[in-house]
Design an enzyme around this catalytic site. Structure first.
Site, PDB file in Angstrom:
ATOM      1  N   PHE A 126      23.495  35.493  44.470  1.00  0.00           N
ATOM      2  CA  PHE A 126      24.600  35.703  43.539  1.00  0.00           C
ATOM      3  C   PHE A 126      24.844  34.358  42.847  1.00  0.00           C
ATOM      4  O   PHE A 126      25.066  33.346  43.514  1.00  0.00           O
ATOM      5  CB  PHE A 126      25.842  36.151  44.320  1.00  0.00           C
ATOM      6  CG  PHE A 126      26.928  36.690  43.448  1.00  0.00           C
ATOM      7  CD1 PHE A 126      27.012  38.047  43.194  1.00  0.00           C
ATOM      8  CD2 PHE A 126      27.872  35.854  42.871  1.00  0.00           C
ATOM      9  CE1 PHE A 126      28.023  38.558  42.385  1.00  0.00           C
ATOM     10  CE2 PHE A 126      28.879  36.355  42.055  1.00  0.00           C
ATOM     11  CZ  PHE A 126      28.957  37.709  41.814  1.00  0.00           C
ATOM     12  N   ASP A 197      26.873  33.606  53.271  1.00  0.00           N
ATOM     13  CA  ASP A 197      27.778  34.310  52.368  1.00  0.00           C
ATOM     14  C   ASP A 197      27.726  35.781  52.782  1.00  0.00           C
ATOM     15  O   ASP A 197      26.670  36.413  52.692  1.00  0.00           O
ATOM     16  CB  ASP A 197      27.289  34.113  50.920  1.00  0.00           C
ATOM     17  CG  ASP A 197      28.176  34.826  49.904  1.00  0.00           C
ATOM     18  OD1 ASP A 197      28.799  35.840  50.262  1.00  0.00           O
ATOM     19  OD2 ASP A 197      28.207  34.379  48.742  1.00  0.00           O
ATOM     20  N   TYR A 222      37.766  41.632  48.517  1.00  0.00           N
ATOM     21  CA  TYR A 222      38.051  42.706  47.553  1.00  0.00           C
ATOM     22  C   TYR A 222      36.937  43.733  47.455  1.00  0.00           C
ATOM     23  O   TYR A 222      37.062  44.698  46.734  1.00  0.00           O
ATOM     24  CB  TYR A 222      38.382  42.130  46.161  1.00  0.00           C
ATOM     25  CG  TYR A 222      37.347  41.162  45.604  1.00  0.00           C
ATOM     26  CD1 TYR A 222      36.148  41.604  45.068  1.00  0.00           C
ATOM     27  CD2 TYR A 222      37.595  39.783  45.614  1.00  0.00           C
ATOM     28  CE1 TYR A 222      35.218  40.714  44.572  1.00  0.00           C
ATOM     29  CE2 TYR A 222      36.673  38.886  45.116  1.00  0.00           C
ATOM     30  CZ  TYR A 222      35.488  39.354  44.594  1.00  0.00           C
ATOM     31  OH  TYR A 222      34.572  38.469  44.111  1.00  0.00           O
ATOM     32  N   LYS A 223      35.828  43.524  48.185  1.00  0.00           N
ATOM     33  CA  LYS A 223      34.734  44.505  48.144  1.00  0.00           C
ATOM     34  C   LYS A 223      34.945  45.531  49.265  1.00  0.00           C
ATOM     35  O   LYS A 223      35.892  46.305  49.211  1.00  0.00           O
ATOM     36  CB  LYS A 223      33.394  43.781  48.222  1.00  0.00           C
ATOM     37  CG  LYS A 223      33.133  42.962  46.944  1.00  0.00           C
ATOM     38  CD  LYS A 223      31.927  42.061  47.000  1.00  0.00           C
ATOM     39  CE  LYS A 223      31.784  41.310  45.674  1.00  0.00           C
ATOM     40  NZ  LYS A 223      30.930  40.134  45.761  1.00  0.00           N
ATOM     41  N   ARG A 367      23.255  50.653  40.701  1.00  0.00           N
ATOM     42  CA  ARG A 367      23.656  50.267  42.056  1.00  0.00           C
ATOM     43  C   ARG A 367      24.706  51.250  42.583  1.00  0.00           C
ATOM     44  O   ARG A 367      25.689  51.532  41.904  1.00  0.00           O
ATOM     45  CB  ARG A 367      24.211  48.845  41.989  1.00  0.00           C
ATOM     46  CG  ARG A 367      24.253  48.120  43.294  1.00  0.00           C
ATOM     47  CD  ARG A 367      24.573  46.657  43.067  1.00  0.00           C
ATOM     48  NE  ARG A 367      25.916  46.475  42.532  1.00  0.00           N
ATOM     49  CZ  ARG A 367      26.695  45.432  42.820  1.00  0.00           C
ATOM     50  NH1 ARG A 367      26.255  44.465  43.609  1.00  0.00           N
ATOM     51  NH2 ARG A 367      27.897  45.322  42.300  1.00  0.00           N
TER      52      ARG A 367
HETATM   53  C1  PLP Z   1      31.089  39.018  44.929  1.00  0.00           C
HETATM   54  C2  PLP Z   1      30.342  37.816  45.385  1.00  0.00           C
HETATM   55  C3  PLP Z   1      30.862  36.530  45.172  1.00  0.00           C
HETATM   56  C4  PLP Z   1      32.130  36.378  44.395  1.00  0.00           C
HETATM   57  O1  PLP Z   1      32.676  35.126  44.394  1.00  0.00           O
HETATM   58  P1  PLP Z   1      34.147  34.914  43.806  1.00  0.00           P
HETATM   59  O2  PLP Z   1      34.402  33.500  43.976  1.00  0.00           O
HETATM   60  O3  PLP Z   1      35.052  35.824  44.571  1.00  0.00           O
HETATM   61  O4  PLP Z   1      34.156  35.353  42.378  1.00  0.00           O
HETATM   62  C5  PLP Z   1      30.159  35.459  45.686  1.00  0.00           C
HETATM   63  N1  PLP Z   1      28.989  35.633  46.373  1.00  0.00           N
HETATM   64  C6  PLP Z   1      28.478  36.871  46.554  1.00  0.00           C
HETATM   65  C7  PLP Z   1      27.200  37.033  47.311  1.00  0.00           C
HETATM   66  C8  PLP Z   1      29.126  37.983  46.062  1.00  0.00           C
HETATM   67  O5  PLP Z   1      28.606  39.186  46.239  1.00  0.00           O
END
Ligand code: PLP
Length: 408
Positions: A126, A197, A222-223, A367
């Site tokens: 990501f 992560d 939030y996921k 997805r």
């Molecule tokens: C959703 C996600 C993020 C999001 O980071 P934010 O700082 O909350 O915007 C980071 N890493 C991964 C792997 C994600 O899926």
């Protein structure tokens, strides 16, 4: 033989998690397969947020920092999240965003490995993780990120120069799940620190930070955790590192005596030293309400149903002939299925118009996320049927489905 809708109804009737759907306020006519991006709204959230706004803030005013427990909330929520993350007490705090928390733990890790010159991360990670790795390493003389073509290249590039490795437990695009225990062990053998992560595994499957001897980890709420849009993230720091860890965003909430207002920084004991500034309390109230739901949930049952749902979907969409990038092997799969289609964006828009909400990831991925607390087997069957109809009818070719908004 592919399962019938009646067979799916029977699976729903026998589903031990089926009752949890009533905990969520989902709109009628929507099949929601995007809880891996923004979780659904728990029914208790509005009331909890209203209480904080009207009573704790409105009536309590500044007294609520003490009287309503605001000051303790970052750690209190961390303790409530810990069982979902396989973490013994005292190692998780809720604060800031995943991006900011990664900055903090990676900065701390680099200070713990002076003289080592690289941070390994996956090229397909990501992107915010890579951007943060670039940002943090730029502050350390001679340190730079090295991108792995894939996680499988780790062994080849893991050497005595590596200070830390940052990997996603579940890949946000493919849904591939990595072996946390085995990889962490290999990284430790090279003398480096391991940072996970878990944005796409927290709340999707049992995570085991302590058992896997993870050093640091970050993730969002939030996921799969349903904390609400922009809900604060979490950070895990193994107890064995806490006394030595010096994170770079040294703000007053991580100070040993914040209300002494001293000019010099002195970190407090424990994981609280990873806090920076005043927490976003309204977002924390929403997260509290979602954790009330999680308190009733057995994560092993969640994992079992998640795999059953994604396997069912893979089986039902097989005849459509869209290639999948998601591992078929269950132990390598997170809680989503991604299918390739050259016009994936338009196909997804057409599907959303039919009330089936998934999402699209460039360049060509449809997805679909499976959130066992509120997605049923029948939902999966209906979603697969709708996808088949969108493709068979060719309705996605209509021009309006190709117009892109700012957020995909
Ligand atoms: C959703 C996600 C993020 C999001 O980071 P934010 O700082 O909350 O915007 C980071 N890493 C991964 C792997 C994600 O899926």
């Amino acid at each position: 033989m592919t399962p019938t809708r009646t067979a799916c109804e029977a699976l729903d009737a026998a589903d031990p998690l089926a009752g949890l759907r009533a905990e969520f306020a989902l709109p009628a006519g929507v099949l929601y397969l995007d809880g891996n991006s923004l979780g659904a709204l728990p029914r208790g959230t509005s009331e909890r947020v209203r209480r904080m706004v009207e009573q704790e803030w409105g009536d309590g005013l500044i007294r609520s920092w003490n009287d309503a427990g605001w000051y303790e909330l970052p750690q209190g929520l961390g303790e409530r999240l810990s069982p979902l993350l396989g973490a013994a007490p005292g190692q998780v705090v809720v604060c800031d965003s995943t991006s900011v928390n990664l900055f903090k733990v990676l900065g701390a890790a680099l200070r713990m490995r002076p003289g080592r010159r690289t941070v390994l991360a996956e090229r397909s990670a990501f992107p915010t993780d890579l951007y943060i790795a670039e940002g943090v390493t730029s502050l350390f003389e001679g340190v730079e990120p090295v991108l792995l073509p894939t996680a499988a290249d780790l062994d080849r590039l893991l050497d005595a120069e590596v200070a830390a490795v940052v990997l996603s437990h579940v890949d946000y695009r493919t849904g591939e799940l990595l072996d946390m225990a085995a990889i962490t062990e290999r990284v430790h053998r090279a003398g480096a620190l391991m940072i996970w992560d878990v944005c796409h595994s927290a709340g999707a499957l049992p995570v085991e930070f302590d058992r896997c001897q993870v050093d640091f980890a970050v993730g969002c709420t939030y996921k799969y955790l349903n904390g609400g849009p922009g809900a604060p993230a979490f950070l895990y720091a193994a107890e064995r590192h806490q006394a030595d860890a010096r994170q770079p965003l040294s703000g007053w909430f991580g100070h040993a005596r914040p209300f002494a207002f001293e000019p010099g920084y002195a970190p407090t004991e424990g994981v609280r030293r990873f806090l920076t500034g005043t927490p976003p309390l309204l977002g924390m109230a929403a997260l509290e309400a979602s954790l009330d739901v999680w308190a009733k949930v057995d994560l092993h049952a969640v994992r079992a149903k998640s795999l059953a749902l994604s396997s069912l979907f893979l089986e039902l969409v097989e005849p459509l002939g869209l290639p999948t990038v998601t591992p078929r092997e269950e132990r390598r799969r997170g809680s989503q299925v991604s299918l390739r289609h050259p016009d994936g964006y338009a196909v997804m828009q057409a599907l959303i118009e039919r009330g089936v909400i998934g999402d699209f990831r460039a360049p060509d991925l449809l997805r679909f996320g499976f959130t066992p607390l509120y997605v049923s087997y029948t939902d999966v069957w209906d979603a697969a049927r709708q996808l088949a109809e969108v493709l068979d009818s060719g309705e996605w070719r209509q021009e309006r489905f190709s117009r892109q908004g700012a957020v995909t």
